[in-house]
Design an enzyme around this catalytic site. Structure first.
Site, PDB file in Angstrom:
ATOM      1  N   CYS A   8     -12.528 -11.570   0.200  1.00  0.00           N
ATOM      2  CA  CYS A   8     -10.853 -12.107  -0.064  1.00  0.00           C
ATOM      3  C   CYS A   8     -10.916 -13.232  -1.483  1.00  0.00           C
ATOM      4  CB  CYS A   8     -10.423 -12.524   0.832  1.00  0.00           C
ATOM      5  SG  CYS A   8      -8.551 -13.094   0.634  1.00  0.00           S
ATOM      6  N   CYS A  62      -8.629  -9.976  -2.409  1.00  0.00           N
ATOM      7  CA  CYS A  62      -7.201 -10.721  -2.579  1.00  0.00           C
ATOM      8  C   CYS A  62      -6.969 -11.562  -3.700  1.00  0.00           C
ATOM      9  CB  CYS A  62      -6.604 -11.280  -1.370  1.00  0.00           C
ATOM     10  SG  CYS A  62      -7.450 -10.554   0.254  1.00  0.00           S
ATOM     11  N   LYS A  91      -7.481 -10.662  -7.351  1.00  0.00           N
ATOM     12  CA  LYS A  91      -6.498  -9.367  -7.560  1.00  0.00           C
ATOM     13  C   LYS A  91      -5.312  -9.827  -7.803  1.00  0.00           C
ATOM     14  CE  LYS A  91      -4.279  -8.284  -4.330  1.00  0.00           C
ATOM     15  NZ  LYS A  91      -4.599  -7.233  -3.100  1.00  0.00           N
ATOM     16  N   TYR A 143      -4.825   1.444  -1.769  1.00  0.00           N
ATOM     17  CA  TYR A 143      -4.029   0.210  -2.327  1.00  0.00           C
ATOM     18  C   TYR A 143      -5.105  -0.335  -3.382  1.00  0.00           C
ATOM     19  CZ  TYR A 143      -6.730  -2.954   0.898  1.00  0.00           C
ATOM     20  OH  TYR A 143      -7.760  -3.627   1.417  1.00  0.00           O
ATOM     21  N   GLU A 170      -3.525  -0.907  -7.011  1.00  0.00           N
ATOM     22  CA  GLU A 170      -3.234  -2.395  -7.592  1.00  0.00           C
ATOM     23  C   GLU A 170      -4.152  -2.616  -8.872  1.00  0.00           C
ATOM     24  OE1 GLU A 170      -2.621  -4.521  -3.332  1.00  0.00           O
ATOM     25  OE2 GLU A 170      -4.474  -4.481  -4.230  1.00  0.00           O
ATOM     26  N   HIS A 202      22.576 -14.675  -1.114  1.00  0.00           N
ATOM     27  CA  HIS A 202      23.155 -14.050  -2.264  1.00  0.00           C
ATOM     28  C   HIS A 202      22.968 -14.623  -3.677  1.00  0.00           C
ATOM     29  CE1 HIS A 202      25.312 -10.610  -4.308  1.00  0.00           C
ATOM     30  NE2 HIS A 202      26.134 -11.442  -4.833  1.00  0.00           N
ATOM     31  N   GLU A 250      18.240  -9.869   1.041  1.00  0.00           N
ATOM     32  CA  GLU A 250      19.376  -9.389   1.477  1.00  0.00           C
ATOM     33  C   GLU A 250      19.858  -7.813   1.701  1.00  0.00           C
ATOM     34  OE1 GLU A 250      23.193 -10.248  -0.291  1.00  0.00           O
ATOM     35  OE2 GLU A 250      22.242 -10.470  -2.356  1.00  0.00           O
TER      36      GLU A 250
END
Length: 490
Positions: free
Chosen positions: A56, A61, A64, A196, A200, A463, A468
């Site tokens: 990671c 992670c 990346k 993934y 990515e 909002h 939302e």
């Protein structure tokens, strides 16, 4: 709880200095255990190696996300002109500066990690550990070997990228282990694999101005909701990233000019073709690092290249445990490994009975248009409960920040997979759009707490935000109504 005994060198030895191993080691020390952590990184065929912290921090992670952010910033700079900023058209990325910045951050994390282990009294051993027997390991060090005994072991060695068994794959290809420290621009890049990691990497390479092509053997984002996966791929294609579908590589040859000639075959038609690339990036899956452990000496059973554990991360040998990507059939995600390691240490040394819950773990795919989800895919929900018992609420939406620069909103989409009758329990939430991970994290807690469709519908949204949109879902797939919004504020 494991009783602490004094007839071993350590109460606990953790094999693997990645996220899961480190969290377990530090938690165990906090509860009074004597702990050592072994960590060793075999260089890649290109010669890439790194410090403590695991995949990671070093090649996963963190780098990346940083390169993804670099690509997003490039987009934002050009969008700024539409918002009234005077932007120089000559702005362009510098690969060397980016790699240096990313690597400097990683090295700072490596240093902080070493200091943290020292301060917490975890003995860090930079050595390759393998079992001699179920209570003894041999650590290969720079200066020789060291024999270490322990009452309890935790295996947390993780995995490394696979290479295909074709001519030139190892000699001329690279993996994600190499990409984030590559000392030259990747240029025109063939990304082989549509999981993934592949998507990515292709995404941020495109955002940085390079020319990635994605080669897909079968389907995109295996294991994810396939409607969402296909929307992710379509959004990437819209940005100019070509996909070679139903295609497998046959060979990689280095030409006299240094570029790479890749031959490949369409598995449906049998047609063989070729193209020339500057870089070939293998992203075809990962292999668990069980081979060097000599697990047979300890009596630990494996399944393929992984270790099977029970609900308490125990292997078939009662005092040997495993956490993280090395265990079979569990999500291969850093936060999963971290929490599993921490909870295991608490059960061993702090009288805890809390077990890791591997169900409904949220995750995000950091493609240019990000995809995040938690819970069941639509396919899995139907398999589990039957199509007539599932209701899917869905809708396209238009992020406010996309309006002025006229960014495509074609693939901005959310859906909730839910129980059709009764309380309408939400089984899965799926989101495709900006800052997906930030959006889905809070909903993950809600889903694990028993979120229902009525609760979601009665929640007042903030909002204008994209999050939302989950509170605005009212159209079901079963209804056949158009899920495209007509207005943003009513």
């Amino acid at each position: 709880m494991a009783p602490v005994q004094g007839n071993y060198d350590y109460d606990l030895v953790v094999i693997g200095g990645g996220s899961g191993g480190l969290s377990c080691a530090k938690e165990a020390v906090a509860h009074g255990a004597r702990v050592a952590c072994l960590d060793f990184v075999k260089p890649t065929p290109l010669g890439t190696k790194w410090g403590v912290g695991g995949t990671c921090v070093n090649v996963g992670c963190i780098p990346k996300k940083l390169m993804h952010q670099a690509a997003l910033l490039g987009e934002a700079v050009h969008e700024a002109a539409a918002y009234g900023w005077n932007v120089d058209d000559k702005i362009k990325p510098d690969w060397s500066k980016l790699v240096t910045a990313v690597q400097n951050h990683i090295k700072s994390v490596n240093w902080v990690t070493r200091v943290d282990l020292r301060d917490k009294k975890v003995e860090y051993i930079n050595g390759l550990g393998s079992f001699v027997d179920s209570h003894t390991i041999s650590a290969k060090l720079k200066g020789g070997e060291r024999t270490i005994t322990a009452q309890t072991f935790v295996i947390a060695v993780g995995g490394r990228p696979r290479y295909p068994n074709i001519p030139g794959a190892v000699e001329y290809g690279i993996t994600s282990d190499d990409l984030f420290s590559l000392d030259h621009e990747p240029g025109k890049t063939l990304v082989v694999g549509a999981g993934y990691i592949g998507l990515e990497c292709a995404g941020f390479l495109k955002g940085l101005g390079y020319e990635p092509t994605v080669m897909v053997r079968s389907i995109v984002l295996r294991g994810f909701d396939q409607q969402m996966a296909n929307l992710v791929a379509a959004a990437m294609e819209e940005r100019g990233i070509p996909f070679l579908r139903k295609t497998v590589p046959l060979s990689v040859e280095k030409q006299s000019d240094g570029r790479l000639l890749v031959k490949y075959e369409n598995t449906e038609t049998g047609e063989v073709d070729s193209d020339v690339f500057d870089t070939v990036l293998w992203a075809i899956g990962r292999k668990g690092l069980v081979d060097d452990l000599n697990l047979d000496n300890a009596g630990v059973l494996t399944h393929k290249d992984k270790i099977q554990v029970d609900c308490e991360e125990t292997t078939n040998v009662p005092h040997i445990y495993a956490v993280g990507d090395i265990i079979y059939g569990k999500p291969e995600l850093t936060p999963v490994a971290v929490l599993a390691g921490r909870l295991l240490a608490r059960r061993l040394y702090a009288d805890s009975e809390l077990r890791m819950d591997y169900v409904d773990v949220a995750t995000t795919v950091f493609t240019p248009l990000e995809y995040a989800c938690v819970g069941l895919s639509e396919e899995d929900a139907i398999k589990l409960y039957g199509a007539e018992e599932i209701e899917v609420f869905h809708g396209y939406y238009k992020p406010t920040e996309f309006f002025i620069p006229q960014k495509s909103v074609r693939y901005c989409y959310v859906k909730a997979v839910a129980q059709r009758n009764g309380e309408q329990r939400v089984y899965g939430l799926h989101y495709l759009g900006p800052v997906a991970g930030e959006v889905i994290q809070g909903f993950a807690a809600a889903l694990k707490s028993g979120l229902t469709i009525p609760t979601l519908m009665n929640t007042v949204g903030i909002h204008p935000t994209t999050a939302e949109e989950f509170t605005r879902l009212s159209i079901t797939k079963r209804s056949g109504l158009d899920p495209t919004p007509a207005s943003c504020c009513s």
